[in-house]
Motif scaffolding. Structure first.
Motif, short mmCIF file in Angstrom:
data_model
loop_
_atom_site.label_atom_id
_atom_site.label_comp_id
_atom_site.label_asym_id
_atom_site.label_seq_id
_atom_site.Cartn_x
_atom_site.Cartn_y
_atom_site.Cartn_z
N MET A 201 0.84 -1.21 0.00
CA MET A 201 0.00 0.00 0.00
C MET A 201 0.87 1.26 0.00
SD MET A 201 -2.94 -1.11 -0.42
CE MET A 201 -3.80 0.42 -0.32
N GLN A 202 1.89 1.27 0.84
CA GLN A 202 2.76 2.44 0.89
C GLN A 202 3.52 2.64 -0.42
OE1 GLN A 202 5.19 1.77 4.35
NE2 GLN A 202 3.55 2.27 5.78
N THR A 203 4.02 1.55 -0.98
CA THR A 203 4.76 1.63 -2.23
C THR A 203 3.87 2.06 -3.38
OG1 THR A 203 6.25 -0.10 -1.43
CG2 THR A 203 6.28 0.34 -3.80
N LEU A 204 2.65 1.52 -3.40
CA LEU A 204 1.73 1.90 -4.47
C LEU A 204 1.36 3.38 -4.38
CD1 LEU A 204 -0.61 -1.22 -4.61
CD2 LEU A 204 1.06 -0.50 -6.32
N GLU A 205 1.17 3.86 -3.16
CA GLU A 205 0.86 5.29 -2.99
C GLU A 205 2.02 6.15 -3.48
OE1 GLU A 205 -0.13 6.02 1.11
OE2 GLU A 205 -1.92 4.77 1.01
N GLN A 206 3.25 5.75 -3.12
CA GLN A 206 4.42 6.53 -3.53
C GLN A 206 4.62 6.49 -5.05
OE1 GLN A 206 7.53 4.77 -1.22
NE2 GLN A 206 6.92 5.80 0.67
N THR A 207 4.45 5.31 -5.64
CA THR A 207 4.66 5.19 -7.09
C THR A 207 3.54 5.86 -7.87
OG1 THR A 207 3.66 2.99 -7.10
CG2 THR A 207 6.07 3.10 -6.99
N ALA A 208 2.34 5.93 -7.29
CA ALA A 208 1.24 6.61 -7.97
C ALA A 208 1.53 8.11 -8.08
CB ALA A 208 -0.07 6.38 -7.22
N LYS A 209 2.22 8.65 -7.09
CA LYS A 209 2.56 10.08 -7.11
C LYS A 209 3.64 10.37 -8.15
CE LYS A 209 1.44 10.70 -2.26
NZ LYS A 209 1.97 10.87 -0.91
N MET A 210 4.47 9.35 -8.42
CA MET A 210 5.52 9.52 -9.42
C MET A 210 4.96 9.12 -10.79
SD MET A 210 8.64 7.87 -7.10
CE MET A 210 8.79 6.54 -8.19
N ASN A 211 5.84 9.00 -11.72
CA ASN A 211 5.43 8.51 -13.04
C ASN A 211 5.03 7.04 -12.92
OD1 ASN A 211 6.01 10.96 -14.21
ND2 ASN A 211 8.15 10.40 -14.61
N LYS A 212 4.48 6.52 -13.97
CA LYS A 212 4.09 5.11 -13.97
C LYS A 212 5.33 4.23 -13.80
CE LYS A 212 -0.03 5.65 -16.72
NZ LYS A 212 -0.76 5.25 -17.91
N VAL A 213 5.23 3.29 -12.86
CA VAL A 213 6.32 2.36 -12.60
C VAL A 213 5.78 0.95 -12.89
CG1 VAL A 213 7.88 1.46 -10.83
CG2 VAL A 213 7.27 3.88 -10.83
N PRO A 214 6.54 0.12 -13.58
CA PRO A 214 6.07 -1.23 -13.90
C PRO A 214 5.78 -2.04 -12.63
CG PRO A 214 8.12 -0.74 -15.07
CD PRO A 214 7.87 0.38 -14.12
N ALA A 215 4.78 -2.91 -12.72
CA ALA A 215 4.39 -3.74 -11.59
C ALA A 215 5.55 -4.60 -11.10
CB ALA A 215 3.20 -4.62 -11.97
N LYS A 216 6.37 -5.08 -12.03
CA LYS A 216 7.51 -5.91 -11.65
C LYS A 216 8.46 -5.14 -10.74
CE LYS A 216 10.69 -9.18 -13.74
NZ LYS A 216 11.15 -9.80 -14.97
N ALA A 217 8.67 -3.87 -11.04
CA ALA A 217 9.54 -3.03 -10.22
C ALA A 217 8.93 -2.81 -8.84
CB ALA A 217 9.81 -1.71 -10.91
N VAL A 218 7.62 -2.59 -8.80
CA VAL A 218 6.92 -2.40 -7.52
C VAL A 218 7.05 -3.67 -6.68
CG1 VAL A 218 4.68 -2.02 -6.43
CG2 VAL A 218 5.33 -0.67 -8.43
N ASN A 219 6.84 -4.83 -7.29
CA ASN A 219 6.95 -6.10 -6.57
C ASN A 219 8.36 -6.32 -6.04
OD1 ASN A 219 4.26 -6.78 -6.88
ND2 ASN A 219 4.62 -7.92 -8.77
N ALA A 220 9.37 -5.96 -6.82
CA ALA A 220 10.76 -6.10 -6.38
C ALA A 220 11.03 -5.20 -5.17
CB ALA A 220 11.71 -5.78 -7.52
#
Length: 140
Positions: free
Chosen positions: A67-86
């Protein structure tokens, strides 16, 4: 639902104790194999429970970190799901370590229990071959 989840510090403590026991080399004496087998059976069951508890903590950490990572990445540019999972996996490394350690202890205890059965079977076969086993059974 009231779950009896072992806390992470207690899991570490118990795994340390179990791991110490698993690192003892057993002789090929049947009496020792019986005693060790009894202890191993308990450790197989307990390490299985600890594994479930460690997976609970891993899932909790991943949920929070996701949840925290998704919130942070949503504020930035689009980040691939694989990168979020890593990123999430790296943030949950301690919980993953607990899961891996529990699995290793459980698997090791199971294999050692099988070895105890083998040692006991060997001793029984040796007693049968020497006639000790049949003489002992006839007296009872």
């Amino acid at each position: 639902m009231n779950l009896l989840i072992t806390d992470k510090e207690q899991i570490y403590k118990e795994l340390t104790d179990i791991d110490s026991f698993l690192n003892i080399t057993m002789s090929e004496e049947a009496a020792e194999a019986v005693q060790r087998g009894n202890d191993l059976a308990v450790y197989v069951a307990r390490s299985g429970k600890l594994l479930a508890d460690a997976k609970y903590w891993l899932n909790e950490a991943k949920k929070t970190e996701a949840m925290q990572t998704l919130e942070q990445t949503a504020k930035m540019n689009k980040v691939p799901a694989k990168a979020v999972n890593a990123i999430i996996d790296s943030l949950c490394k301690e919980e993953q370590y607990l899961v891996d350690w529990c699995e290793r202890c459980n698997r090791t205890a199971t294999h050692q229990l099988s070895w105890c059965v083998t040692v006991i079977s060997k001793a029984k076969a040796e007693m049968q071959m020497s006639g000790t086993y049949n003489n002992r059974n006839q007296r009872q």
